[in-house]
Motif scaffolding. Structure first.
Motif, short mmCIF file in Angstrom:
data_model
loop_
_atom_site.label_atom_id
_atom_site.label_comp_id
_atom_site.label_asym_id
_atom_site.label_seq_id
_atom_site.Cartn_x
_atom_site.Cartn_y
_atom_site.Cartn_z
N TYR A 1 -9.92 1.29 -3.40
CA TYR A 1 -9.77 2.24 -2.30
C TYR A 1 -10.97 2.20 -1.36
CZ TYR A 1 -5.50 4.32 -4.11
OH TYR A 1 -4.20 4.52 -4.52
N ARG B 1 0.82 -1.21 0.00
CA ARG B 1 0.00 0.00 0.00
C ARG B 1 0.85 1.26 0.00
NH1 ARG B 1 -3.88 -2.38 4.71
NH2 ARG B 1 -5.14 -3.79 3.43
N ARG C 1 -1.86 7.90 -2.61
CA ARG C 1 -2.67 7.98 -1.40
C ARG C 1 -4.16 8.03 -1.68
NH1 ARG C 1 0.66 12.32 2.45
NH2 ARG C 1 2.60 11.09 2.59
N THR C 2 -4.53 8.59 -2.80
CA THR C 2 -5.95 8.73 -3.12
C THR C 2 -6.26 8.05 -4.44
OG1 THR C 2 -5.63 10.83 -4.31
CG2 THR C 2 -6.00 10.94 -1.92
N LYS C 3 -7.52 7.71 -4.62
CA LYS C 3 -7.94 7.05 -5.86
C LYS C 3 -7.86 7.98 -7.05
CE LYS C 3 -12.83 8.10 -4.98
NZ LYS C 3 -14.18 7.51 -4.77
#
Length: 296
Positions: A55, A21, A26-28
């Motif tokens: 996510y 991960r 960090r974000t989709k």
């Protein structure tokens, strides 16, 4: 004892998931490919849906979606000549491999990790670089998770390898006069070699000049199996591609060494030409020539 073993396995799986991960955005919204119009709008939406599912923690649904992406892009990769395949479709395929490998690793166990590693290798072989070569990084993490030097177990029912035997046939030695023989030099200086052999263009056999190379001491089949035995590579089977029985197969390095190096197979097998050093940038050196050379 069994309970402790299960807890250790879960702890190892948790550490693996955390390491994987950390490689992802960090974000989709950051996990998005900038694709050309050659890729259908429906596929672009499917890619975004798969990222949303991942996510969102819906890994089972994400796995199914990633497999749909792989199936569709695989057809695109195998339609027409390879040089005519749009690079964006290769990136779509790599994206599907990335999410599938990530989803597979949600389940603890070396078997699923090995499967995920094979998926990554397929993405490296058939896909194109995405997100700063993330598949290479994921594959490295998965490989480190597997036990070092791990070999496929041989059950009692498995056929034991037939080890190749050295040839004992008599080899005739030509009658060569000493004055016509190619001279031998042990570690000559560069000046001496240049003056007496390079500039006059005279043949010479150099001895001892490569003894300090790491490959002379470090590289062996056992070492190659230890650092890359679980990796998937393309293998060409047959002496010539024009032969009717010639074919290409995908197998692990362990399988290739066992079948075509240590055994005495009926067919000739050798590593196919592909970007091998790009697939193993952190582990392999020129010593790969030990197994990449065609078997005579």
């Amino acid at each position: 004892m069994a309970e402790d073993s299960d807890q250790n396995a879960l702890a190892g799986a948790g550490a693996l998931q955390e390491a994987l991960r950390a490689l992802l955005p960090r974000t989709k919204e950051e996990l998005k490919l900038d694709l050309s119009e050659n890729v259908e709008r429906s596929v672009v939406m499917l890619l975004q849906q798969s990222a949303d599912l991942f996510y969102g923690g819906e890994r089972s649904e994400c796995l199914q979606t990633s497999e749909a992406i792989l199936d569709y892009s695989w057809e695109k990769l195998n339609t027409g000549a390879w040089q005519d395949v749009d690079k964006d479709w290769r990136r779509v395929y790599a994206f599907g491999c990335l999410l599938k490998a990530m989803c597979l690793c949600e389940e603890p166990g070396d078997a699923t990790v090995a499967t995920a590693l094979r998926v990554c290798d397929m993405g490296l072989l058939m896909g194109a670089a995405i997100f700063e070569d993330i598949l290479i990084k994921v594959a490295a993490v998965l490989q480190m998770h597997l036990l070092p030097g791990k070999r496929p177990a041989q059950g009692p029912a498995q056929e034991q390898p037939c080890i190749k035997k050295a040839r004992n046939g008599h080899v005739s030695i030509p009658d060569m006069r000493s004055e016509k023989a190619v001279p031998r030099l042990h570690c000559p200086s560069l000046q001496h070699f240049r003056k007496h052999y390079l500039m006059p263009q005279k043949p010479v056999i150099l001895e001892g000049v490569a003894d300090h190379w790491p490959c002379m001491k470090k590289w062996s089949l056992e070492y190659i199996q230890e650092i890359a035995g679980c990796r998937t590579v393309p293998v060409e089977v047959g002496s010539r591609y024009t032969d009717e029985e010639w074919s290409q197969r995908l197998m692990t390095v362990n399988e290739f060494i066992s079948k075509y190096i240590l055994n005495e197979p009926k067919d000739v097998g050798y590593l196919a030409q592909h970007q091998l050093f790009d697939q193993f940038p952190n582990h392999l050196e020129r010593g790969w020539m030990l197994i990449a050379m065609r078997k005579k």
